[in-house]
Write an enzyme that holds these catalytic residues in place. Sequence first.
Site, PDB file in Angstrom:
ATOM      1  N   GLU A  26       0.830  -1.219   0.000  1.00  0.00           N
ATOM      2  CA  GLU A  26       0.000   0.000   0.000  1.00  0.00           C
ATOM      3  C   GLU A  26       0.863   1.268   0.000  1.00  0.00           C
ATOM      4  O   GLU A  26       2.079   1.210   0.222  1.00  0.00           O
ATOM      5  CB  GLU A  26      -0.930   0.003   1.204  1.00  0.00           C
ATOM      6  CG  GLU A  26      -0.196  -0.044   2.536  1.00  0.00           C
ATOM      7  CD  GLU A  26      -0.922   0.700   3.639  1.00  0.00           C
ATOM      8  OE1 GLU A  26      -1.324   1.858   3.413  1.00  0.00           O
ATOM      9  OE2 GLU A  26      -1.073   0.137   4.740  1.00  0.00           O
ATOM     10  N   LYS A 160      -2.853  -1.631  16.056  1.00  0.00           N
ATOM     11  CA  LYS A 160      -2.333  -0.800  17.148  1.00  0.00           C
ATOM     12  C   LYS A 160      -3.396  -0.604  18.196  1.00  0.00           C
ATOM     13  O   LYS A 160      -4.578  -0.574  17.875  1.00  0.00           O
ATOM     14  CB  LYS A 160      -2.035   0.593  16.594  1.00  0.00           C
ATOM     15  CG  LYS A 160      -0.859   0.660  15.712  1.00  0.00           C
ATOM     16  CD  LYS A 160      -0.472   2.122  15.544  1.00  0.00           C
ATOM     17  CE  LYS A 160       0.793   2.228  14.758  1.00  0.00           C
ATOM     18  NZ  LYS A 160       0.569   2.007  13.338  1.00  0.00           N
TER      19      LYS A 160
HETATM   20  N1  PSU Z   1      -2.529   1.705  10.716  1.00  0.00           N
HETATM   21  C1  PSU Z   1      -1.181   1.764  10.841  1.00  0.00           C
HETATM   22  N2  PSU Z   1      -0.461   2.377   9.867  1.00  0.00           N
HETATM   23  C2  PSU Z   1      -1.054   2.918   8.754  1.00  0.00           C
HETATM   24  C3  PSU Z   1      -2.472   2.811   8.632  1.00  0.00           C
HETATM   25  C4  PSU Z   1      -3.159   2.207   9.630  1.00  0.00           C
HETATM   26  O1  PSU Z   1      -0.657   1.282  11.822  1.00  0.00           O
HETATM   27  O2  PSU Z   1      -0.369   3.472   7.898  1.00  0.00           O
HETATM   28  C5  PSU Z   1      -3.138   3.328   7.407  1.00  0.00           C
HETATM   29  C6  PSU Z   1      -3.446   2.150   6.455  1.00  0.00           C
HETATM   30  O3  PSU Z   1      -3.321   2.604   5.121  1.00  0.00           O
HETATM   31  C7  PSU Z   1      -4.901   1.839   6.768  1.00  0.00           C
HETATM   32  C8  PSU Z   1      -5.437   3.222   7.043  1.00  0.00           C
HETATM   33  O4  PSU Z   1      -5.588   1.204   5.712  1.00  0.00           O
HETATM   34  O5  PSU Z   1      -4.397   3.886   7.747  1.00  0.00           O
HETATM   35  C9  PSU Z   1      -6.717   3.184   7.841  1.00  0.00           C
HETATM   36  O6  PSU Z   1      -7.241   4.454   7.907  1.00  0.00           O
HETATM   37  P1  PSU Z   1      -8.725   4.673   8.488  1.00  0.00           P
HETATM   38  O7  PSU Z   1      -8.614   4.314   9.935  1.00  0.00           O
HETATM   39  O8  PSU Z   1      -9.014   6.114   8.257  1.00  0.00           O
HETATM   40  O9  PSU Z   1      -9.607   3.740   7.702  1.00  0.00           O
END
Ligand code: PSU
Length: 305
Positions: A26, A160
Amino acid sequence: MLNKYIEIKEEVRKALEENKPVVSLESTIISHGMPYPQNVETARKVEEIVRENGSIPATIAILDGKIKVGLTDEELEYLGKAKNVVKASRRDLPFILAKKLNGATTVASTMIISDLVGIRVFATGGVGGVHRGAQQTFDISADLMELAHTNVAVVCAGVKSILDIGLTLEYLETQGVPVIGFATDEFPAFYTRKSGFNVDYRVDDTKELAKAIKTKWDLNLDGGLVISNPIPEEYEMDSEKINTAIENAVKEAEEKGIKGKETTPFLLSKIKDITQGKSLESNIELVYNNALVASKLAYDLSNEK
Ligand code: PSU
Ligand code: MN
Protein backbone atom coordinates in the site's frame (compact mmCIF):
# COMPACT_ATOMS: atom_id res chain seq x y z
CA MET A 1 -11.87 -1.35 -20.03
CA LEU A 2 -9.67 -1.41 -16.94
CA ASN A 3 -6.70 -0.19 -18.97
CA LYS A 4 -8.43 3.15 -19.03
CA TYR A 5 -7.93 3.39 -15.26
CA ILE A 6 -5.06 1.09 -14.38
CA GLU A 7 -1.47 0.95 -15.52
CA ILE A 8 0.39 -2.21 -14.54
CA LYS A 9 4.19 -2.08 -14.52
CA GLU A 10 5.66 -4.42 -17.15
CA GLU A 11 7.39 -6.72 -14.68
CA VAL A 12 4.20 -7.11 -12.65
CA ARG A 13 2.03 -7.68 -15.71
CA LYS A 14 4.36 -10.41 -16.89
CA ALA A 15 4.42 -12.10 -13.50
CA LEU A 16 0.61 -12.05 -13.33
CA GLU A 17 0.25 -13.44 -16.84
CA GLU A 18 2.66 -16.27 -16.04
CA ASN A 19 0.99 -16.99 -12.73
CA LYS A 20 4.12 -16.07 -10.83
CA PRO A 21 3.79 -14.82 -7.24
CA VAL A 22 3.17 -11.10 -6.72
CA VAL A 23 2.82 -9.19 -3.45
CA SER A 24 1.02 -5.86 -3.39
CA LEU A 25 2.03 -3.02 -1.06
CA GLU A 26 0.00 0.00 0.00
CA SER A 27 1.00 3.64 -0.26
CA THR A 28 -0.82 5.39 2.61
CA ILE A 29 1.93 4.04 4.82
CA ILE A 30 4.37 5.94 2.54
CA SER A 31 2.58 9.27 2.25
CA HIS A 32 0.62 9.44 5.52
CA GLY A 33 2.20 6.84 7.79
CA MET A 34 5.91 7.74 7.81
CA PRO A 35 8.00 10.89 7.30
CA TYR A 36 10.34 11.51 4.35
CA PRO A 37 12.96 10.12 3.69
CA GLN A 38 12.39 7.04 5.88
CA ASN A 39 9.14 6.37 4.02
CA VAL A 40 10.86 6.03 0.64
CA GLU A 41 13.80 4.09 2.05
CA THR A 42 11.40 1.68 3.73
CA ALA A 43 9.27 1.28 0.61
CA ARG A 44 12.37 0.42 -1.43
CA LYS A 45 13.69 -2.04 1.09
CA VAL A 46 10.27 -3.69 1.36
CA GLU A 47 10.29 -4.29 -2.39
CA GLU A 48 13.78 -5.77 -2.11
CA ILE A 49 12.71 -8.16 0.66
CA VAL A 50 9.72 -9.33 -1.40
CA ARG A 51 12.05 -10.01 -4.32
CA GLU A 52 14.64 -11.85 -2.21
CA ASN A 53 11.95 -14.19 -0.96
CA GLY A 54 10.56 -15.30 -4.29
CA SER A 55 7.83 -12.86 -5.32
CA ILE A 56 7.49 -9.69 -7.39
CA PRO A 57 6.56 -6.53 -5.46
CA ALA A 58 3.80 -4.20 -6.66
CA THR A 59 3.43 -0.95 -4.74
CA ILE A 60 0.04 0.56 -5.55
CA ALA A 61 -0.78 4.28 -5.74
CA ILE A 62 -2.67 6.79 -7.88
CA LEU A 63 -0.68 9.31 -9.85
CA ASP A 64 -2.39 12.00 -11.95
CA GLY A 65 -5.65 10.13 -11.80
CA LYS A 66 -4.22 6.82 -12.97
CA ILE A 67 -3.98 3.74 -10.77
CA LYS A 68 -0.42 2.44 -10.83
CA VAL A 69 0.26 -1.18 -9.96
CA GLY A 70 4.02 -1.20 -9.46
CA LEU A 71 5.89 2.09 -9.18
CA THR A 72 9.18 3.16 -10.71
CA ASP A 73 11.90 4.47 -8.44
CA GLU A 74 11.10 8.06 -9.46
CA GLU A 75 7.40 7.58 -8.80
CA LEU A 76 8.15 6.20 -5.36
CA GLU A 77 10.37 9.17 -4.57
CA TYR A 78 7.73 11.58 -5.85
CA LEU A 79 5.03 9.95 -3.74
CA GLY A 80 7.19 10.04 -0.63
CA LYS A 81 7.88 13.77 -0.99
CA ALA A 82 4.64 15.12 -2.43
CA LYS A 83 2.30 17.06 -0.16
CA ASN A 84 -0.73 16.86 -2.45
CA VAL A 85 -1.47 13.16 -2.05
CA VAL A 86 -5.00 12.32 -0.95
CA LYS A 87 -5.55 9.38 1.38
CA ALA A 88 -7.70 7.18 -0.81
CA SER A 89 -10.00 4.56 0.63
CA ARG A 90 -12.89 2.82 -1.20
CA ARG A 91 -15.14 5.86 -1.49
CA ASP A 92 -12.38 8.19 -2.67
CA LEU A 93 -11.17 6.13 -5.64
CA PRO A 94 -13.65 7.30 -8.33
CA PHE A 95 -13.18 10.97 -7.50
CA ILE A 96 -9.42 10.90 -7.32
CA LEU A 97 -9.41 9.29 -10.76
CA ALA A 98 -11.99 11.61 -12.26
CA LYS A 99 -10.26 14.71 -10.90
CA LYS A 100 -6.83 13.42 -11.94
CA LEU A 101 -5.37 13.75 -8.45
CA ASN A 102 -2.62 11.87 -6.67
CA GLY A 103 -3.81 9.29 -4.17
CA ALA A 104 -2.27 7.02 -1.59
CA THR A 105 -4.09 3.73 -1.19
CA THR A 106 -5.20 2.41 2.20
CA VAL A 107 -5.55 -1.25 3.06
CA ALA A 108 -9.13 -1.17 1.71
CA SER A 109 -8.32 0.39 -1.65
CA THR A 110 -5.10 -1.61 -2.07
CA MET A 111 -7.21 -4.76 -1.60
CA ILE A 112 -9.72 -3.57 -4.20
CA ILE A 113 -7.03 -2.85 -6.77
CA SER A 114 -5.12 -6.05 -5.98
CA ASP A 115 -8.30 -8.03 -6.59
CA LEU A 116 -9.01 -6.20 -9.87
CA VAL A 117 -5.61 -7.19 -11.28
CA GLY A 118 -5.43 -10.64 -9.66
CA ILE A 119 -2.93 -10.13 -6.83
CA ARG A 120 -3.89 -12.33 -3.89
CA VAL A 121 -1.32 -11.43 -1.20
CA PHE A 122 -0.72 -7.98 0.24
CA ALA A 123 1.78 -6.87 2.90
CA THR A 124 1.32 -3.84 5.12
CA GLY A 125 2.10 -2.61 8.65
CA GLY A 126 -1.20 -2.45 10.46
CA VAL A 127 -4.79 -2.61 9.28
CA GLY A 128 -7.43 -0.11 10.30
CA GLY A 129 -10.13 -1.19 12.73
CA VAL A 130 -12.71 -0.15 15.27
CA HIS A 131 -11.52 2.99 17.04
CA ARG A 132 -11.73 3.43 20.78
CA GLY A 133 -15.00 5.10 21.61
CA ALA A 134 -16.62 3.85 18.39
CA GLN A 135 -19.78 3.27 20.43
CA GLN A 136 -20.20 7.06 20.21
CA THR A 137 -18.18 8.09 17.16
CA PHE A 138 -19.01 5.18 14.81
CA ASP A 139 -15.37 5.37 13.67
CA ILE A 140 -14.78 1.98 12.08
CA SER A 141 -12.23 1.71 9.30
CA ALA A 142 -13.47 0.80 5.83
CA ASP A 143 -10.60 -1.72 5.86
CA LEU A 144 -12.78 -4.09 7.88
CA MET A 145 -15.65 -4.07 5.37
CA GLU A 146 -13.18 -4.68 2.60
CA LEU A 147 -11.75 -7.67 4.44
CA ALA A 148 -15.28 -9.03 4.60
CA HIS A 149 -15.74 -9.01 0.81
CA THR A 150 -12.52 -8.87 -1.15
CA ASN A 151 -10.37 -11.94 -1.80
CA VAL A 152 -6.95 -10.80 -0.68
CA ALA A 153 -4.81 -12.15 2.16
CA VAL A 154 -3.40 -9.26 4.19
CA VAL A 155 -0.19 -9.79 6.14
CA CYS A 156 0.08 -7.29 9.00
CA ALA A 157 1.49 -6.97 12.51
CA GLY A 158 -1.97 -6.92 14.08
CA VAL A 159 -3.61 -3.64 15.02
CA LYS A 160 -2.33 -0.80 17.15
CA SER A 161 -3.95 -0.08 20.41
CA ILE A 162 -4.93 3.32 19.02
CA LEU A 163 -7.87 1.06 18.15
CA ASP A 164 -10.12 -1.01 20.34
CA ILE A 165 -8.49 -4.36 19.62
CA GLY A 166 -11.27 -6.40 21.23
CA LEU A 167 -14.02 -4.70 19.21
CA THR A 168 -11.95 -4.96 16.03
CA LEU A 169 -11.70 -8.72 16.51
CA GLU A 170 -15.44 -8.96 17.25
CA TYR A 171 -16.21 -7.09 14.06
CA LEU A 172 -13.96 -9.38 12.02
CA GLU A 173 -15.68 -12.39 13.53
CA THR A 174 -19.12 -11.03 12.61
CA GLN A 175 -17.95 -10.42 9.06
CA GLY A 176 -16.51 -13.94 8.75
CA VAL A 177 -12.91 -12.83 8.36
CA PRO A 178 -10.39 -15.41 9.59
CA VAL A 179 -7.77 -13.98 11.93
CA ILE A 180 -4.62 -16.08 11.75
CA GLY A 181 -1.61 -15.94 14.03
CA PHE A 182 1.57 -16.59 12.12
CA ALA A 183 3.64 -18.62 14.59
CA THR A 184 1.67 -17.11 17.45
CA ASP A 185 -1.41 -17.98 19.51
CA GLU A 186 -1.91 -14.38 20.53
CA PHE A 187 -3.04 -11.56 18.27
CA PRO A 188 -0.18 -9.05 18.11
CA ALA A 189 -0.63 -5.35 18.86
CA PHE A 190 1.69 -3.91 16.21
CA TYR A 191 4.46 -2.44 18.43
CA THR A 192 4.23 -5.37 20.82
CA ARG A 193 3.91 -9.11 20.27
CA LYS A 194 1.02 -9.51 22.66
CA SER A 195 -2.41 -7.92 22.98
CA GLY A 196 -4.16 -10.17 25.49
CA PHE A 197 -6.45 -11.52 22.71
CA ASN A 198 -6.18 -14.89 21.00
CA VAL A 199 -6.25 -15.55 17.26
CA ASP A 200 -8.71 -17.97 15.64
CA TYR A 201 -6.03 -20.21 14.21
CA ARG A 202 -2.32 -20.43 14.65
CA VAL A 203 -0.34 -21.45 11.56
CA ASP A 204 3.38 -22.02 11.66
CA ASP A 205 4.35 -22.18 8.03
CA THR A 206 3.32 -20.46 4.83
CA LYS A 207 2.60 -23.72 2.95
CA GLU A 208 -0.09 -24.70 5.40
CA LEU A 209 -1.44 -21.17 5.27
CA ALA A 210 -1.53 -21.24 1.46
CA LYS A 211 -3.58 -24.46 1.59
CA ALA A 212 -6.17 -22.95 3.91
CA ILE A 213 -6.44 -19.79 1.81
CA LYS A 214 -6.87 -21.78 -1.40
CA THR A 215 -9.56 -23.87 0.31
CA LYS A 216 -11.42 -20.76 1.46
CA TRP A 217 -11.62 -19.33 -2.03
CA ASP A 218 -12.27 -22.71 -3.71
CA LEU A 219 -15.35 -22.95 -1.51
CA ASN A 220 -16.45 -19.47 -2.66
CA LEU A 221 -16.07 -18.16 0.87
CA ASP A 222 -15.39 -14.69 -0.42
CA GLY A 223 -13.42 -12.18 1.57
CA GLY A 224 -9.96 -11.57 2.88
CA LEU A 225 -7.92 -12.89 5.75
CA VAL A 226 -5.93 -11.15 8.43
CA ILE A 227 -2.55 -12.86 8.72
CA SER A 228 -1.11 -11.39 11.88
CA ASN A 229 2.65 -11.63 12.13
CA PRO A 230 4.16 -10.33 15.35
CA ILE A 231 7.01 -7.82 15.33
CA PRO A 232 10.39 -9.57 15.83
CA GLU A 233 11.26 -9.67 19.52
CA GLU A 234 14.36 -7.51 19.21
CA TYR A 235 12.32 -4.59 17.82
CA GLU A 236 9.37 -4.90 20.15
CA MET A 237 8.58 -1.80 22.22
CA ASP A 238 8.05 -1.59 25.94
CA SER A 239 4.29 -2.04 26.27
CA GLU A 240 3.89 0.45 29.10
CA LYS A 241 5.79 3.18 27.26
CA ILE A 242 3.98 2.71 23.98
CA ASN A 243 0.59 2.49 25.66
CA THR A 244 1.19 5.75 27.53
CA ALA A 245 2.18 7.39 24.24
CA ILE A 246 -0.99 6.04 22.62
CA GLU A 247 -3.19 7.24 25.51
CA ASN A 248 -1.74 10.73 25.17
CA ALA A 249 -2.14 10.77 21.40
CA VAL A 250 -5.77 9.63 21.63
CA LYS A 251 -6.48 12.29 24.25
CA GLU A 252 -4.96 15.03 22.12
CA ALA A 253 -6.94 13.88 19.06
CA GLU A 254 -10.14 14.13 21.13
CA GLU A 255 -9.27 17.58 22.48
CA LYS A 256 -8.46 18.87 19.00
CA GLY A 257 -11.63 17.35 17.56
CA ILE A 258 -9.76 15.30 14.95
CA LYS A 259 -12.27 13.25 12.95
CA GLY A 260 -12.79 10.92 10.01
CA LYS A 261 -9.89 10.02 7.77
CA GLU A 262 -7.56 12.43 9.59
CA THR A 263 -7.69 10.40 12.81
CA THR A 264 -5.33 7.56 11.96
CA PRO A 265 -2.56 9.72 10.37
CA PHE A 266 -2.82 12.17 13.28
CA LEU A 267 -2.40 9.42 15.88
CA LEU A 268 0.50 7.80 14.00
CA SER A 269 2.47 11.02 13.77
CA LYS A 270 1.76 11.98 17.39
CA ILE A 271 2.97 8.60 18.63
CA LYS A 272 6.15 9.01 16.64
CA ASP A 273 6.76 12.43 18.22
CA ILE A 274 5.98 11.27 21.75
CA THR A 275 8.34 8.27 21.45
CA GLN A 276 11.03 10.45 19.82
CA GLY A 277 11.12 8.33 16.73
CA LYS A 278 11.44 5.01 18.53
CA SER A 279 8.02 3.91 17.28
CA LEU A 280 9.05 4.64 13.71
CA GLU A 281 11.99 2.29 13.98
CA SER A 282 9.74 -0.52 15.21
CA ASN A 283 7.19 0.31 12.55
CA ILE A 284 9.80 -0.05 9.80
CA GLU A 285 11.10 -3.37 11.10
CA LEU A 286 7.69 -4.96 11.40
CA VAL A 287 6.85 -3.99 7.83
CA TYR A 288 10.03 -5.75 6.65
CA ASN A 289 9.02 -8.82 8.58
CA ASN A 290 5.57 -8.75 6.97
CA ALA A 291 7.04 -8.38 3.48
CA LEU A 292 9.10 -11.49 4.09
CA VAL A 293 6.14 -13.64 5.19
CA ALA A 294 3.91 -12.25 2.42
CA SER A 295 6.49 -13.06 -0.23
CA LYS A 296 6.82 -16.66 0.93
CA LEU A 297 3.05 -16.98 1.20
CA ALA A 298 2.49 -15.65 -2.34
CA TYR A 299 5.08 -18.10 -3.59
CA ASP A 300 3.39 -21.05 -1.87
CA LEU A 301 -0.07 -19.91 -2.96
CA SER A 302 1.05 -19.77 -6.58
CA ASN A 303 2.17 -23.42 -6.27
CA GLU A 304 -1.10 -24.63 -4.72
CA LYS A 305 -3.00 -26.93 -7.05
N1 PSU B 1 -2.53 1.71 10.72
C1 PSU B 1 -1.18 1.76 10.84
N2 PSU B 1 -0.46 2.38 9.87
C2 PSU B 1 -1.05 2.92 8.75
C3 PSU B 1 -2.47 2.81 8.63
C4 PSU B 1 -3.16 2.21 9.63
O1 PSU B 1 -0.66 1.28 11.82
O2 PSU B 1 -0.37 3.47 7.90
C5 PSU B 1 -3.14 3.33 7.41
C6 PSU B 1 -3.45 2.15 6.45
O3 PSU B 1 -3.32 2.60 5.12
C7 PSU B 1 -4.90 1.84 6.77
C8 PSU B 1 -5.44 3.22 7.04
O4 PSU B 1 -5.59 1.20 5.71
O5 PSU B 1 -4.40 3.89 7.75
C9 PSU B 1 -6.72 3.18 7.84
O6 PSU B 1 -7.24 4.45 7.91
P1 PSU B 1 -8.73 4.67 8.49
O7 PSU B 1 -8.61 4.31 9.94
O8 PSU B 1 -9.01 6.11 8.26
O9 PSU B 1 -9.61 3.74 7.70
MN1 MN C 1 -12.01 6.19 10.45
